[in-house]
Design a protein around this motif. Structure first.
Motif, PDB file in Angstrom:
ATOM      1  N   UNK A 298     -30.442 -11.781  -7.697  1.00  0.00           N
ATOM      2  CA  UNK A 298     -29.847 -11.334  -5.962  1.00  0.00           C
ATOM      3  C   UNK A 298     -30.543 -13.203  -5.529  1.00  0.00           C
ATOM      4  N   UNK A 299     -29.925 -13.235  -5.003  1.00  0.00           N
ATOM      5  CA  UNK A 299     -30.224 -14.788  -4.459  1.00  0.00           C
ATOM      6  C   UNK A 299     -30.114 -15.602  -2.578  1.00  0.00           C
ATOM      7  N   UNK A 300     -30.681 -15.558  -2.219  1.00  0.00           N
ATOM      8  CA  UNK A 300     -30.820 -15.138  -0.676  1.00  0.00           C
ATOM      9  C   UNK A 300     -31.307 -15.869  -0.383  1.00  0.00           C
ATOM     10  N   UNK A 301     -31.350 -15.686   1.178  1.00  0.00           N
ATOM     11  CA  UNK A 301     -32.313 -16.729   1.942  1.00  0.00           C
ATOM     12  C   UNK A 301     -33.489 -16.080   2.822  1.00  0.00           C
ATOM     13  N   UNK A 302     -33.942 -16.691   3.754  1.00  0.00           N
ATOM     14  CA  UNK A 302     -35.657 -16.182   3.844  1.00  0.00           C
ATOM     15  C   UNK A 302     -35.882 -14.792   4.156  1.00  0.00           C
ATOM     16  N   UNK A 303     -34.409 -14.643   5.726  1.00  0.00           N
ATOM     17  CA  UNK A 303     -34.325 -13.341   6.064  1.00  0.00           C
ATOM     18  C   UNK A 303     -34.131 -12.363   5.284  1.00  0.00           C
ATOM     19  N   UNK A 304     -33.707 -12.391   4.348  1.00  0.00           N
ATOM     20  CA  UNK A 304     -34.387 -11.469   3.699  1.00  0.00           C
ATOM     21  C   UNK A 304     -34.986 -10.723   2.847  1.00  0.00           C
ATOM     22  N   UNK A 305     -36.150 -11.342   2.943  1.00  0.00           N
ATOM     23  CA  UNK A 305     -37.403 -10.902   2.434  1.00  0.00           C
ATOM     24  C   UNK A 305     -38.459 -11.523   3.448  1.00  0.00           C
ATOM     25  N   UNK A 306     -37.439 -11.287   4.899  1.00  0.00           N
ATOM     26  CA  UNK A 306     -38.719 -11.295   5.596  1.00  0.00           C
ATOM     27  C   UNK A 306     -39.757 -10.096   6.092  1.00  0.00           C
ATOM     28  N   UNK A 307     -40.456  -9.842   6.670  1.00  0.00           N
ATOM     29  CA  UNK A 307     -41.556  -8.695   6.673  1.00  0.00           C
ATOM     30  C   UNK A 307     -40.496  -8.206   8.237  1.00  0.00           C
ATOM     31  N   UNK A 308     -40.037  -9.145   8.770  1.00  0.00           N
ATOM     32  CA  UNK A 308     -38.967  -8.134   9.904  1.00  0.00           C
ATOM     33  C   UNK A 308     -37.935  -8.030  10.147  1.00  0.00           C
ATOM     34  N   UNK A 309     -37.291  -8.331   8.890  1.00  0.00           N
ATOM     35  CA  UNK A 309     -35.460  -7.846   8.904  1.00  0.00           C
ATOM     36  C   UNK A 309     -35.553  -6.497   9.016  1.00  0.00           C
ATOM     37  N   UNK A 310     -33.979  -6.186   9.430  1.00  0.00           N
ATOM     38  CA  UNK A 310     -33.402  -4.688  10.157  1.00  0.00           C
ATOM     39  C   UNK A 310     -33.144  -4.473   8.680  1.00  0.00           C
ATOM     40  N   UNK A 311     -32.561  -5.451   8.307  1.00  0.00           N
ATOM     41  CA  UNK A 311     -32.083  -4.754   6.591  1.00  0.00           C
ATOM     42  C   UNK A 311     -32.893  -4.366   5.148  1.00  0.00           C
ATOM     43  N   UNK A 312     -32.922  -3.704   5.019  1.00  0.00           N
ATOM     44  CA  UNK A 312     -33.908  -2.929   4.048  1.00  0.00           C
ATOM     45  C   UNK A 312     -33.381  -2.373   2.912  1.00  0.00           C
ATOM     46  N   UNK A 313     -32.262  -3.125   2.783  1.00  0.00           N
ATOM     47  CA  UNK A 313     -30.853  -2.389   1.507  1.00  0.00           C
ATOM     48  C   UNK A 313     -31.741  -3.779   0.338  1.00  0.00           C
ATOM     49  N   UNK A 314     -32.524  -4.568   0.543  1.00  0.00           N
ATOM     50  CA  UNK A 314     -32.488  -6.056  -0.652  1.00  0.00           C
ATOM     51  C   UNK A 314     -34.488  -4.860  -1.378  1.00  0.00           C
ATOM     52  N   UNK A 315     -34.910  -4.975  -0.292  1.00  0.00           N
ATOM     53  CA  UNK A 315     -36.267  -4.130  -1.207  1.00  0.00           C
ATOM     54  C   UNK A 315     -35.731  -3.341  -1.521  1.00  0.00           C
ATOM     55  N   UNK A 316     -35.221  -2.536  -0.996  1.00  0.00           N
ATOM     56  CA  UNK A 316     -34.823  -0.500  -1.663  1.00  0.00           C
ATOM     57  C   UNK A 316     -34.040  -0.703  -2.950  1.00  0.00           C
ATOM     58  N   UNK A 317     -33.312  -1.964  -3.134  1.00  0.00           N
ATOM     59  CA  UNK A 317     -32.626  -1.940  -4.388  1.00  0.00           C
ATOM     60  C   UNK A 317     -33.039  -2.483  -5.008  1.00  0.00           C
ATOM     61  N   UNK A 318     -33.998  -3.605  -5.001  1.00  0.00           N
ATOM     62  CA  UNK A 318     -34.481  -3.775  -5.975  1.00  0.00           C
ATOM     63  C   UNK A 318     -35.956  -3.189  -6.192  1.00  0.00           C
ATOM     64  N   UNK A 319     -36.096  -1.785  -6.293  1.00  0.00           N
ATOM     65  CA  UNK A 319     -36.995  -0.711  -6.720  1.00  0.00           C
ATOM     66  C   UNK A 319     -36.331   0.170  -7.590  1.00  0.00           C
ATOM     67  N   UNK A 320     -34.835   0.038  -7.413  1.00  0.00           N
ATOM     68  CA  UNK A 320     -33.720   0.799  -8.117  1.00  0.00           C
ATOM     69  C   UNK A 320     -33.423  -0.247  -9.219  1.00  0.00           C
ATOM     70  N   UNK A 321     -32.986  -1.064  -8.923  1.00  0.00           N
ATOM     71  CA  UNK A 321     -32.923  -1.908 -10.568  1.00  0.00           C
ATOM     72  C   UNK A 321     -33.688  -1.956 -11.727  1.00  0.00           C
ATOM     73  N   UNK A 322     -33.199  -1.244 -12.738  1.00  0.00           N
ATOM     74  CA  UNK A 322     -34.353  -1.045 -13.751  1.00  0.00           C
ATOM     75  C   UNK A 322     -34.248  -1.315 -15.257  1.00  0.00           C
ATOM     76  N   UNK A 323     -33.052  -3.107 -14.890  1.00  0.00           N
ATOM     77  CA  UNK A 323     -33.032  -3.420 -15.775  1.00  0.00           C
ATOM     78  C   UNK A 323     -33.878  -5.295 -15.645  1.00  0.00           C
ATOM     79  N   UNK A 324     -33.106  -6.739 -16.702  1.00  0.00           N
ATOM     80  CA  UNK A 324     -33.674  -7.439 -16.225  1.00  0.00           C
ATOM     81  C   UNK A 324     -33.534  -7.718 -14.580  1.00  0.00           C
ATOM     82  N   UNK A 325     -34.227  -8.379 -13.994  1.00  0.00           N
ATOM     83  CA  UNK A 325     -34.000  -8.650 -12.271  1.00  0.00           C
ATOM     84  C   UNK A 325     -34.439  -9.893 -11.731  1.00  0.00           C
ATOM     85  N   UNK A 326     -33.802 -10.747 -11.178  1.00  0.00           N
ATOM     86  CA  UNK A 326     -34.823 -12.082 -10.139  1.00  0.00           C
ATOM     87  C   UNK A 326     -34.029 -11.835  -9.378  1.00  0.00           C
ATOM     88  N   UNK A 327     -35.679 -12.229  -7.648  1.00  0.00           N
ATOM     89  CA  UNK A 327     -35.323 -11.388  -7.140  1.00  0.00           C
ATOM     90  C   UNK A 327     -35.532 -13.421  -6.210  1.00  0.00           C
TER      91      UNK A 327
END
Length: 402
Positions: A298-327
């Motif tokens: 997952x390669x993205x902008x600051x907005x993806x990791x901002x506490x105020x983001x309304x898009x939670x799909x990266x946080x949710x997806x990160x938790x479920x990725x079960x292999x080698x991963x990087x954000x």
């Protein structure tokens, strides 16, 4: 058509795109002052993509593929699903005509969508110099395949610098224009298809309906990419040089909704070994079972990791990725940082987006380096220290571990 912004990430993306195609400040002033008469056309500077960094020369071809097993989801009356695919591959050294960046009509429609057709000449965009050659002889050997999907409403050409660089490093790259999902896609016979999917998106009544439609885009693109994989690696392949491809080493990479499609492709096709999402909302949820242990970047902008983001799909997806991963977060980046846009804008001397001040040169270098490092690690089994943690040479790249 106008893709209606929903949420801060999409709005920021639109701003960045406008800055790429907007005129210099002096031209903008002339446009707003009737006393100055007609606005001058923006200078048609000679644009050139950055040179590839790998040891191989790069060849390019274009395929027109038709999936007769599916009806087009956006325009059923059109019949079978059609795709235009640019192939970039390692090549032997030699002469040859340079591959075009995009057609003039594709460039014109992209400008029209942004209301800038009278400000920026379409030929200034379409004639941007590439570093791939048509009819180039393939390099010897077999190479991993990368399926590349662009953002919603964005031509595949805007990922050319990444495709050329990966090809120069020893990958076959198939960049796909999904029919009716780009501002304009040129097809054989002079046909040009526009973005019916964008029109459908604009007509959705609310956020829930928009997300449902965009999930359709993501899963539909997964079917497109699976079909491309079939036609490149199956019985009687569509490409004359398909023997270059090692079908046991395949990745899906995408920008924006193309990044969501990369994950959707992995969910539906076990032949895809690894995936990269470049700043795209996950419109298809990663299930609790993850991706069967396959690696994902997952390669993205600051907005993806901002506490105020309304898009939670990266946080949710990160938790479920079960292999080698990087954000990885790239400081100073914008939604289009991971495309050709910043580099061409910088070269043309256009204004810098104050919300995304990262230079075009750094945008290109970071995107190329980290995507290639990920693919080298997981498709070529080469350890990449770049992915182990922060490095002094790339202070903009932050490793997140939510």
């Amino acid at each position: 058509m106008t893709i209606r912004p929903r949420g801060s990430t999409v709005a920021a993306a639109a701003l960045t795109t406008m800055l790429f195609l907007a005129p210099p400040v002096a031209t903008a002033h002339a446009l707003s002052d009737p006393a100055k008469g007609s606005a001058p056309t923006a200078a048609a500077a000679a644009l050139e993509l950055p040179r590839p960094t790998g040891p191989y020369s790069v060849g390019a071809e274009v395929l027109h593929l038709v999936d007769h097993s599916r009806t087009d989801p956006w325009v059923p009356a059109a019949g079978a699903r059609e795709l235009m695919v640019s192939l970039h591959h390692p090549a032997r050294s030699g002469a040859g005509a340079p591959a075009p960046y995009m057609s003039t009509e594709e460039a014109r429609l992209m400008l029209v969508q942004r209301g800038l057709e009278d400000v920026v000449p379409a030929t200034a965009v379409s004639s941007a110099a590439t570093h791939a050659r048509l009819d180039a002889r393939p390099a010897p050997g077999r190479f991993p395949l990368v399926l590349l999907s662009p953002g919603f409403g964005t031509p595949r050409a805007t990922l050319t610098s990444l495709a050329e660089d990966l090809a120069s490093r020893g990958y076959v790259v198939a960049s796909v224009d999904h029919a009716y999902e780009s501002t304009g896609t040129s097809f054989p016979g002079g046909r040009v298809l526009t973005c019916a999917a964008c029109d459908a998106d604009n007509a959705t009544p609310d956020e829930a309906a928009a997300r449902a439609l965009r999930k359709r885009v993501s899963t539909g693109r997964a079917a497109d990419l699976a079909f491309v994989l079939d036609r490149l690696t199956g019985h009687r392949p569509a490409w004359d040089h398909a023997r270059m491809i090692d079908p046991r080493r395949v990745a899906a990479v995408g920008h924006s909704i193309g990044g969501s499609a990369a994950a959707s492709t992995m969910l539906s096709d076990s032949r895809v070994d690894a995936g990269v999402n470049m700043d795209g909302t996950f419109f298809e949820e990663i299930p609790a079972t993850g991706l069967d242990g396959r690696p994902f970047l997952m390669l993205g902008t600051d907005a993806r990791h901002s506490p105020g983001t309304t898009d939670t799909s990266w946080n949710d997806g990160w938790k479920r990725l079960d292999g080698w991963k990087r954000w990885l977060t790239v400081k100073g980046s914008g939604h289009f940082t991971f495309t050709d846009t910043p580099y061409l804008a910088e070269q043309a001397g256009l204004p810098v987006d104050p919300t995304a001040p990262l230079s075009g040169a750094r945008s290109t270098a970071i995107t190329r380096a980290y995507v290639a490092a990920f693919l080298d690690r997981h498709l070529k089994a080469r350890h990449q220290r770049l992915l182990d943690g922060p490095t002094p040479g790339n202070p903009e790249v932050v490793f997140n571990n939510p």
